[in-house]
Scaffold this motif. Structure first.
Motif, mmCIF file in Angstrom:
data_model
loop_
_atom_site.group_PDB
_atom_site.id
_atom_site.type_symbol
_atom_site.label_atom_id
_atom_site.label_comp_id
_atom_site.label_asym_id
_atom_site.label_seq_id
_atom_site.Cartn_x
_atom_site.Cartn_y
_atom_site.Cartn_z
ATOM 1 N N GLU A 237 0.845 -1.206 0.000
ATOM 2 C CA GLU A 237 0.000 0.000 0.000
ATOM 3 C C GLU A 237 0.874 1.248 0.000
ATOM 4 O OE1 GLU A 237 -3.418 2.062 2.885
ATOM 5 O OE2 GLU A 237 -2.049 0.557 3.693
ATOM 6 N N VAL B 192 1.579 4.830 1.116
ATOM 7 C CA VAL B 192 1.199 5.560 2.327
ATOM 8 C C VAL B 192 1.285 7.067 2.119
ATOM 9 C CG1 VAL B 192 1.844 5.983 4.733
ATOM 10 C CG2 VAL B 192 1.924 3.649 3.793
ATOM 11 N N SER B 193 2.430 7.512 1.622
ATOM 12 C CA SER B 193 2.638 8.949 1.504
ATOM 13 C C SER B 193 3.820 9.201 0.586
ATOM 14 C CB SER B 193 2.903 9.559 2.883
ATOM 15 O OG SER B 193 3.060 10.956 2.806
ATOM 16 N N TYR C 138 1.551 14.089 -0.419
ATOM 17 C CA TYR C 138 0.456 13.229 -0.858
ATOM 18 C C TYR C 138 0.261 12.148 0.204
ATOM 19 C CZ TYR C 138 1.883 15.393 -5.227
ATOM 20 O OH TYR C 138 2.222 16.303 -6.187
ATOM 21 N N TYR C 139 -1.002 11.811 0.480
ATOM 22 C CA TYR C 139 -1.293 10.823 1.515
ATOM 23 C C TYR C 139 -2.385 9.868 1.074
ATOM 24 C CZ TYR C 139 1.201 13.988 4.658
ATOM 25 O OH TYR C 139 2.146 14.780 5.247
ATOM 26 N N ALA C 140 -2.276 8.638 1.524
ATOM 27 C CA ALA C 140 -3.388 7.700 1.390
ATOM 28 C C ALA C 140 -4.482 8.097 2.371
ATOM 29 C CB ALA C 140 -2.908 6.286 1.691
ATOM 30 N N ASP C 141 -5.727 7.809 2.009
ATOM 31 C CA ASP C 141 -6.842 8.169 2.886
ATOM 32 C C ASP C 141 -6.710 7.504 4.255
ATOM 33 O OD1 ASP C 141 -9.379 8.203 0.262
ATOM 34 O OD2 ASP C 141 -7.967 9.733 0.938
ATOM 35 N N SER C 142 -6.127 6.327 4.280
ATOM 36 C CA SER C 142 -6.033 5.565 5.525
ATOM 37 C C SER C 142 -5.118 6.228 6.573
ATOM 38 C CB SER C 142 -5.536 4.150 5.232
ATOM 39 O OG SER C 142 -4.277 4.193 4.593
ATOM 40 N N LYS D 201 -4.373 9.885 6.390
ATOM 41 C CA LYS D 201 -4.556 11.345 6.426
ATOM 42 C C LYS D 201 -4.950 11.797 7.821
ATOM 43 C CE LYS D 201 -5.770 12.454 1.662
ATOM 44 N NZ LYS D 201 -6.868 12.739 0.706
ATOM 45 N N LEU E 162 0.961 7.169 -5.647
ATOM 46 C CA LEU E 162 1.095 6.161 -4.594
ATOM 47 C C LEU E 162 0.987 4.764 -5.211
ATOM 48 C CD1 LEU E 162 -0.881 7.786 -1.632
ATOM 49 C CD2 LEU E 162 1.583 7.750 -2.064
ATOM 50 N N ASP E 163 1.483 4.676 -6.427
ATOM 51 C CA ASP E 163 1.548 3.418 -7.165
ATOM 52 C C ASP E 163 3.009 2.955 -7.176
ATOM 53 O OD1 ASP E 163 0.469 2.393 -10.522
ATOM 54 O OD2 ASP E 163 1.664 1.361 -9.010
#
Length: 127
Positions: A46, A48-49, A59-63, A65, A109-110
């Protein structure tokens, strides 16, 4: 090729904090995204940032933030991930990654968008 070395992982109780560090070397330009991915046992990797090296756009993953903060110190070529309000589901191996971009590129975030990565550091959240 960018060399990346992570540190700062460990065992923390739920609700606690950790700060991960990623010491980097070998940048060929100022235009890179440097970020963090994580992978827990049995789960997909995943993003993350991530942070743009030249202007610190983040940039952040929603999980994560509101709980995690990424920052960079270009003088030290180090990127940090401050992790607060940690949850058991944050348990994973955290990898630092770097990818060459153009000036106007956004950070992804790929995982496939990154060229280099470190060995990882284990983060365990448990009481």
């Amino acid at each position: 090729q960018v060399q990346l070395v992570e540190s700062g992982g460990g065992l923390v109780q739920p609700g606690g904090s950790l700060r991960l560090s990623c010491a980097a070397s070998g940048f060929s330009s100022n235009y890179y995204c440097v970020g963090w991915f994580r992978q827990a046992p049995g789960k997909e990797r995943e993003g993350v940032s991530s942070i743009r090296r030249h202007d610190a756009h983040t940039y952040y993953a929603d999980s994560v933030k509101g709980r995690f903060t990424i920052s960079r110190d270009n003088a030290r070529d180090t990127v940090y991930l401050q992790m607060n309000s940690l949850k058991p589901e944050d348990t994973a191996v955290y990898f630092c990654v770097a990818g060459l971009i153009t000036y106007a590129s956004e950070c992804s975030l790929d995982w496939d968008e990154y060229d280099d990565w470190g060995q990882g550091t284990q983060v365990t959240i448990s009481s």
